[in-house]
Design a protein around this motif. Structure first.
Motif, PDB file in Angstrom:
ATOM      1  N   TYR A  73       0.827  -1.209   0.000  1.00  0.00           N
ATOM      2  CA  TYR A  73       0.000   0.000   0.000  1.00  0.00           C
ATOM      3  C   TYR A  73       0.857   1.253   0.000  1.00  0.00           C
ATOM      4  CZ  TYR A  73      -4.303  -2.586   0.932  1.00  0.00           C
ATOM      5  OH  TYR A  73      -5.388  -3.418   0.836  1.00  0.00           O
ATOM      6  N   VAL A  75      -8.519  -7.888   8.233  1.00  0.00           N
ATOM      7  CA  VAL A  75      -8.974  -8.462   6.953  1.00  0.00           C
ATOM      8  C   VAL A  75     -10.028  -7.549   6.325  1.00  0.00           C
ATOM      9  CG1 VAL A  75     -10.419 -10.307   5.987  1.00  0.00           C
ATOM     10  CG2 VAL A  75      -8.409 -10.875   7.376  1.00  0.00           C
ATOM     11  N   LYS A  76     -10.982  -7.106   7.132  1.00  0.00           N
ATOM     12  CA  LYS A  76     -12.077  -6.263   6.632  1.00  0.00           C
ATOM     13  C   LYS A  76     -11.565  -4.934   6.088  1.00  0.00           C
ATOM     14  CE  LYS A  76     -15.885  -8.625   7.442  1.00  0.00           C
ATOM     15  NZ  LYS A  76     -16.882  -8.884   6.374  1.00  0.00           N
ATOM     16  N   HIS A  77     -10.441  -4.461   6.601  1.00  0.00           N
ATOM     17  CA  HIS A  77      -9.939  -3.146   6.180  1.00  0.00           C
ATOM     18  C   HIS A  77      -8.889  -3.192   5.090  1.00  0.00           C
ATOM     19  CE1 HIS A  77     -11.728  -1.714  10.042  1.00  0.00           C
ATOM     20  NE2 HIS A  77     -12.019  -0.709   9.261  1.00  0.00           N
ATOM     21  N   ILE A  78      -8.023  -4.196   5.088  1.00  0.00           N
ATOM     22  CA  ILE A  78      -6.866  -4.112   4.186  1.00  0.00           C
ATOM     23  C   ILE A  78      -6.636  -5.324   3.288  1.00  0.00           C
ATOM     24  CG2 ILE A  78      -5.640  -2.483   5.688  1.00  0.00           C
ATOM     25  CD1 ILE A  78      -3.834  -4.783   6.592  1.00  0.00           C
ATOM     26  N   LEU A  79      -7.356  -6.431   3.493  1.00  0.00           N
ATOM     27  CA  LEU A  79      -7.092  -7.589   2.632  1.00  0.00           C
ATOM     28  C   LEU A  79      -7.676  -7.335   1.236  1.00  0.00           C
ATOM     29  CD1 LEU A  79      -5.812 -10.459   2.797  1.00  0.00           C
ATOM     30  CD2 LEU A  79      -8.167 -11.309   2.915  1.00  0.00           C
ATOM     31  N   PRO A  80      -6.841  -7.372   0.177  1.00  0.00           N
ATOM     32  CA  PRO A  80      -7.361  -7.063  -1.162  1.00  0.00           C
ATOM     33  C   PRO A  80      -8.202  -8.204  -1.748  1.00  0.00           C
ATOM     34  CG  PRO A  80      -5.009  -7.503  -1.293  1.00  0.00           C
ATOM     35  CD  PRO A  80      -5.389  -7.587   0.166  1.00  0.00           C
ATOM     36  N   PRO A 102     -12.526   0.090  -2.051  1.00  0.00           N
ATOM     37  CA  PRO A 102     -12.433  -0.435  -0.680  1.00  0.00           C
ATOM     38  C   PRO A 102     -12.763  -1.920  -0.648  1.00  0.00           C
ATOM     39  CG  PRO A 102     -13.519   1.694  -0.676  1.00  0.00           C
ATOM     40  CD  PRO A 102     -13.312   1.328  -2.123  1.00  0.00           C
ATOM     41  N   VAL A 103     -11.984  -2.664   0.124  1.00  0.00           N
ATOM     42  CA  VAL A 103     -12.066  -4.121   0.078  1.00  0.00           C
ATOM     43  C   VAL A 103     -13.332  -4.629   0.784  1.00  0.00           C
ATOM     44  CG1 VAL A 103      -9.569  -4.292  -0.045  1.00  0.00           C
ATOM     45  CG2 VAL A 103     -10.692  -4.408   2.190  1.00  0.00           C
ATOM     46  N   SER A 104     -13.769  -5.824   0.423  1.00  0.00           N
ATOM     47  CA  SER A 104     -15.001  -6.373   1.015  1.00  0.00           C
ATOM     48  C   SER A 104     -14.874  -7.875   1.272  1.00  0.00           C
ATOM     49  CB  SER A 104     -16.199  -6.091   0.101  1.00  0.00           C
ATOM     50  OG  SER A 104     -15.978  -6.613  -1.205  1.00  0.00           O
ATOM     51  N   GLY A 105     -13.692  -8.275   1.751  1.00  0.00           N
ATOM     52  CA  GLY A 105     -13.472  -9.685   2.059  1.00  0.00           C
ATOM     53  C   GLY A 105     -14.064 -10.052   3.413  1.00  0.00           C
ATOM     54  N   PHE A 156      -7.705  -0.316  -6.554  1.00  0.00           N
ATOM     55  CA  PHE A 156      -8.916  -1.061  -6.230  1.00  0.00           C
ATOM     56  C   PHE A 156      -9.832  -0.299  -5.291  1.00  0.00           C
ATOM     57  CE2 PHE A 156      -5.148  -3.226  -4.354  1.00  0.00           C
ATOM     58  CZ  PHE A 156      -5.304  -2.933  -3.016  1.00  0.00           C
ATOM     59  N   GLY A 205     -16.326  -2.203   0.479  1.00  0.00           N
ATOM     60  CA  GLY A 205     -16.215  -1.872   1.890  1.00  0.00           C
ATOM     61  C   GLY A 205     -16.303  -0.361   2.049  1.00  0.00           C
TER      62      GLY A 205
END
Lengths: 88, 136
Positions: A66, B114-119, A84-87, A82, B135
């Motif tokens: 990052y 994970v919720k904030h930074i995992l791509p 904001p992530v949504s895992g 990308f 997110g």
């Protein structure tokens, strides 16, 4: 012939940003002094469907780390954009 | 330590066996599960997309932070990619520690990171439509 003041980087896109560009990877010829925000400006102009989302929302990683908007780029860098992530 | 991004089903029982060591008095686990209803929609399945190579580095980084900052024995984080149906496990986290507090805190820290930074991104697919979920 490309100018000596230019360099090649690879831009990568994910999720909705991938759909805007229509491809995972894009080879870009950019100024050697370019920072991340310069690339964002070029892409926003080239793909109006971003509608400012790259500027406002994008997380950016250079070579899988990052970075901030002012990060200086090097030749052959892989610059990923990308949403904001949504895992999880 | 075990970190994975996988397009295969997560076998949580097998993973649990790997984490058990005789110095651990506590194991805390977190299972992320695909649920049917989201924002009033009847979800058919989720499609997870990952920036695989970077995501693996981020999992290792999160695990390393837990290991460095908390008194834990072992950390496992496995995240799915690809198509997941209702009831499937999308993420499995397990933290083994001598005592319960570190096990709870490590597990909580892992899922929040994970919720904030995992791509990784998920696309919801329902009857008649689909949408990438972002997110915040």
């Amino acid at each position: 012939m490309r100018s000596r003041n230019m360099m090649v980087i690879t831009a990568k896109f994910f999720a909705t940003f991938r759909e805007v560009v229509g491809t995972n990877n894009l080879e870009m010829h950019v100024d050697r002094r370019a920072v991340v925000s310069n690339i964002i400006d070029v892409l926003e102009q080239q793909y109006p469907a971003f509608e400012g989302r790259l500027r406002k929302l994008a997380l950016v990683a250079v070579n899988e780390t990052y970075v901030q908007r002012q990060q200086k780029l090097q030749p052959k860098d892989v610059v990923a954009f990308f949403p904001p992530v949504s895992g999880g | 330590m075990l970190y994975q991004i996988t397009d295969q089903s997560i076998h949580t029982e097998e993973l649990l066996q790997k984490i058990q060591v005789d110095t651990s008095g506590a194991i805390n686990t977190f299972h992320g599960i695909v649920r049917r209803s989201s924002r009033g929609r009847n979800v058919l399945y989720l499609e997870y997309s990952a920036y695989d190579t970077m995501a693996l580095k981020i999992l290792e980084q999160i695990g390393q932070e837990i290991y460095t900052n908390m008194e834990v024995d072992r950390v496992i984080i496995v995240h799915r990619s690809g198509r997941l149906h209702i009831g499937e496990t999308s993420i499995f986290i397990a933290v083994a520690a001598p005592h319960r507090q570190a096990a709870f805190e490590g597990c909580r820290y892992a899922i929040e990171q994970v919720k904030h930074i995992l791509p990784v991104w998920k696309k919801e697919v329902w009857d008649g439509g689909e949408e990438w979920i972002h997110g915040v």
